[in-house]
Design a protein around this motif. Sequence first.
Motif, PDB file in Angstrom:
ATOM      1  N   CYS A 145     -72.609  45.899  84.343  1.00  0.00           N
ATOM      2  CA  CYS A 145     -72.030  46.940  83.487  1.00  0.00           C
ATOM      3  C   CYS A 145     -70.513  46.817  83.609  1.00  0.00           C
ATOM      4  CB  CYS A 145     -72.501  48.342  83.892  1.00  0.00           C
ATOM      5  SG  CYS A 145     -71.953  48.857  85.535  1.00  0.00           S
ATOM      6  N   SER A 146     -69.788  47.491  82.734  1.00  0.00           N
ATOM      7  CA  SER A 146     -68.330  47.437  82.789  1.00  0.00           C
ATOM      8  C   SER A 146     -67.816  48.412  83.846  1.00  0.00           C
ATOM      9  CB  SER A 146     -67.740  47.790  81.419  1.00  0.00           C
ATOM     10  OG  SER A 146     -67.936  49.172  81.151  1.00  0.00           O
ATOM     11  N   PRO A 147     -66.579  48.238  84.321  1.00  0.00           N
ATOM     12  CA  PRO A 147     -66.018  49.203  85.269  1.00  0.00           C
ATOM     13  C   PRO A 147     -65.990  50.624  84.711  1.00  0.00           C
ATOM     14  CG  PRO A 147     -64.678  47.212  85.208  1.00  0.00           C
ATOM     15  CD  PRO A 147     -65.675  47.091  84.090  1.00  0.00           C
ATOM     16  N   THR A 148     -65.681  50.755  83.427  1.00  0.00           N
ATOM     17  CA  THR A 148     -65.643  52.084  82.809  1.00  0.00           C
ATOM     18  C   THR A 148     -67.013  52.741  82.835  1.00  0.00           C
ATOM     19  OG1 THR A 148     -63.843  51.388  81.347  1.00  0.00           O
ATOM     20  CG2 THR A 148     -65.078  53.350  80.699  1.00  0.00           C
ATOM     21  N   GLU A 149     -68.058  51.983  82.490  1.00  0.00           N
ATOM     22  CA  GLU A 149     -69.420  52.521  82.519  1.00  0.00           C
ATOM     23  C   GLU A 149     -69.829  52.893  83.940  1.00  0.00           C
ATOM     24  OE1 GLU A 149     -71.161  49.879  78.750  1.00  0.00           O
ATOM     25  OE2 GLU A 149     -71.319  49.145  80.822  1.00  0.00           O
ATOM     26  N   PHE A 150     -69.437  52.059  84.896  1.00  0.00           N
ATOM     27  CA  PHE A 150     -69.779  52.350  86.294  1.00  0.00           C
ATOM     28  C   PHE A 150     -69.129  53.648  86.757  1.00  0.00           C
ATOM     29  CE2 PHE A 150     -69.218  52.204  90.837  1.00  0.00           C
ATOM     30  CZ  PHE A 150     -70.420  51.694  91.301  1.00  0.00           C
ATOM     31  N   ARG A 151     -67.833  53.815  86.433  1.00  0.00           N
ATOM     32  CA  ARG A 151     -67.127  55.037  86.843  1.00  0.00           C
ATOM     33  C   ARG A 151     -67.762  56.263  86.194  1.00  0.00           C
ATOM     34  NH1 ARG A 151     -60.800  55.446  85.777  1.00  0.00           N
ATOM     35  NH2 ARG A 151     -60.540  55.208  88.046  1.00  0.00           N
ATOM     36  N   ARG A 152     -68.066  56.168  84.920  1.00  0.00           N
ATOM     37  CA  ARG A 152     -68.670  57.314  84.221  1.00  0.00           C
ATOM     38  C   ARG A 152     -69.981  57.711  84.869  1.00  0.00           C
ATOM     39  NH1 ARG A 152     -70.478  55.225  79.022  1.00  0.00           N
ATOM     40  NH2 ARG A 152     -72.265  54.646  80.318  1.00  0.00           N
ATOM     41  N   ASP A 153     -70.845  56.725  85.102  1.00  0.00           N
ATOM     42  CA  ASP A 153     -72.151  57.021  85.685  1.00  0.00           C
ATOM     43  C   ASP A 153     -72.024  57.504  87.123  1.00  0.00           C
ATOM     44  OD1 ASP A 153     -73.229  56.203  83.307  1.00  0.00           O
ATOM     45  OD2 ASP A 153     -73.816  54.209  84.025  1.00  0.00           O
ATOM     46  N   ALA A 154     -71.126  56.873  87.892  1.00  0.00           N
ATOM     47  CA  ALA A 154     -70.976  57.251  89.301  1.00  0.00           C
ATOM     48  C   ALA A 154     -70.443  58.664  89.443  1.00  0.00           C
ATOM     49  CB  ALA A 154     -70.056  56.259  90.009  1.00  0.00           C
ATOM     50  N   LEU A 155     -69.418  59.009  88.647  1.00  0.00           N
ATOM     51  CA  LEU A 155     -68.840  60.345  88.754  1.00  0.00           C
ATOM     52  C   LEU A 155     -69.785  61.415  88.230  1.00  0.00           C
ATOM     53  CD1 LEU A 155     -65.110  59.662  87.799  1.00  0.00           C
ATOM     54  CD2 LEU A 155     -66.102  60.005  90.072  1.00  0.00           C
ATOM     55  N   SER A 156     -70.528  61.115  87.169  1.00  0.00           N
ATOM     56  CA  SER A 156     -71.473  62.103  86.653  1.00  0.00           C
ATOM     57  C   SER A 156     -72.589  62.347  87.653  1.00  0.00           C
ATOM     58  CB  SER A 156     -72.051  61.652  85.308  1.00  0.00           C
ATOM     59  OG  SER A 156     -72.805  60.465  85.463  1.00  0.00           O
ATOM     60  N   GLU A 157     -73.067  61.290  88.305  1.00  0.00           N
ATOM     61  CA  GLU A 157     -74.096  61.447  89.328  1.00  0.00           C
ATOM     62  C   GLU A 157     -73.536  62.189  90.527  1.00  0.00           C
ATOM     63  OE1 GLU A 157     -77.158  60.886  89.237  1.00  0.00           O
ATOM     64  OE2 GLU A 157     -77.425  59.629  87.474  1.00  0.00           O
ATOM     65  N   GLY A 158     -72.258  61.955  90.833  1.00  0.00           N
ATOM     66  CA  GLY A 158     -71.638  62.646  91.950  1.00  0.00           C
ATOM     67  C   GLY A 158     -71.546  64.136  91.701  1.00  0.00           C
ATOM     68  N   CYS A 159     -71.225  64.520  90.456  1.00  0.00           N
ATOM     69  CA  CYS A 159     -71.169  65.936  90.112  1.00  0.00           C
ATOM     70  C   CYS A 159     -72.546  66.574  90.240  1.00  0.00           C
ATOM     71  CB  CYS A 159     -70.633  66.118  88.688  1.00  0.00           C
ATOM     72  SG  CYS A 159     -68.890  65.670  88.522  1.00  0.00           S
ATOM     73  N   THR A 160     -73.559  65.867  89.767  1.00  0.00           N
ATOM     74  CA  THR A 160     -74.926  66.387  89.857  1.00  0.00           C
ATOM     75  C   THR A 160     -75.334  66.558  91.307  1.00  0.00           C
ATOM     76  OG1 THR A 160     -75.492  65.228  87.835  1.00  0.00           O
ATOM     77  CG2 THR A 160     -77.325  65.979  89.180  1.00  0.00           C
ATOM     78  N   ASP A 161     -74.942  65.613  92.145  1.00  0.00           N
ATOM     79  CA  ASP A 161     -75.305  65.658  93.552  1.00  0.00           C
ATOM     80  C   ASP A 161     -74.638  66.831  94.246  1.00  0.00           C
ATOM     81  OD1 ASP A 161     -76.488  64.485  95.964  1.00  0.00           O
ATOM     82  OD2 ASP A 161     -74.406  64.121  96.536  1.00  0.00           O
ATOM     83  N   SER A 162     -73.384  67.102  93.852  1.00  0.00           N
ATOM     84  CA  SER A 162     -72.673  68.212  94.486  1.00  0.00           C
ATOM     85  C   SER A 162     -73.302  69.542  94.168  1.00  0.00           C
ATOM     86  CB  SER A 162     -71.206  68.202  94.033  1.00  0.00           C
ATOM     87  OG  SER A 162     -71.109  68.485  92.655  1.00  0.00           O
TER      88      SER A 162
END
Length: 354
Positions: A326-343
């Motif tokens: 995946c692209s770096p942009t896609e990775f950041r989007r998915d990682a940060l969105s999952e991080g918010c959900t986890d919090s």
Amino acid sequence: MMYLDLALRGGAITLLFLLALLLWRAPIGLEGRLSAMAIAVTKASLLVTQTALPLGVPTLVLNNLLLLTALTPVAMTWFIVSIFLDGPTWRWPWIGAGLVASGLFYVELMSPGTLPVCSTVAVALYGALVVLSLWTARDDLVECRCRARPAFAVAIAGLAFVLTGAQAVGLLQQGSLVLALLQSSGAFVVCVAFAIWLLRPDASLWPGETGETPAPAMSGGEGPDTALIGRITAAMSAGIWREEGLTIGALAARLAVPEHRLRRAINRGLGHRNFSSFINRARIDAACDMLRDPAHMHTTMLEIAYEVGFASMGPFNRAFRAEMECSPTEFRRDALSEGCTDSEGSSPIPANLH
């Protein structure tokens, strides 16, 4: 002399198919086996159709042989990139160039008169394949493959380059006995040399997984060079991979070890076939840590690329996609969105993002 030409062609064709069958049974990837079979079929067809002695082949059979003959440039290209380029990176432009050369070759075979254009494209392609075989050696960690590159380049692409170039400048005439003998004897010698080299095929000569694999024993029954592997690991932990333009020669100089010993340690001890992929693995891991860190939410992709050792966005994006799909942009989007959900306590961060 014509009968000598036929004898050499017959011997070369026999060796080509024996080698293809040998490689088909070898523990190598499917792409390597298919490319070996493709070059055997196309090269055999060329040897049949380019003989100086008319063979009286039926028209239908001859037309099919001409079609297979025309595919020789793309088969040769596929064969070389499947050996010397690990993974799919940058293969398709080479295959595309081979297809263009094959198309022009077919036009020349069916409607003679386009030889200058066909020869020019073919010479450029074969010359580029020779350069590719030698240039990519700087990153190659497979010792036996690295040693074989010069001979391979000269034998496979170099012979075609010389013969096609000689026709292009008028030194050899199409259909002449001299050209026929050079083709047949050259093909026979290359096949014999290739047969000797690959009498016992080794999977490490061919493309395959570039990730980490269990460390095999060194040649001669020696175990992995654990002391050097420890020094390599320590240097990587200290962040030597952040240095822009780091080469295996530069790393060898920093560690004060011979380059061939360093190649062997990274390849056989750490399981990597390519130096760039070895360095990029560490760089992409660091980039992923930054991309999933909310504190770096507003750090630009270019800044991250510079931080982890890339000189520009192009190499960073290609290396990132090769590792993460995946692209770096896609990775950041998915990682940060999952991080918010986890919090919020509803969903943990996927294991593959750690």
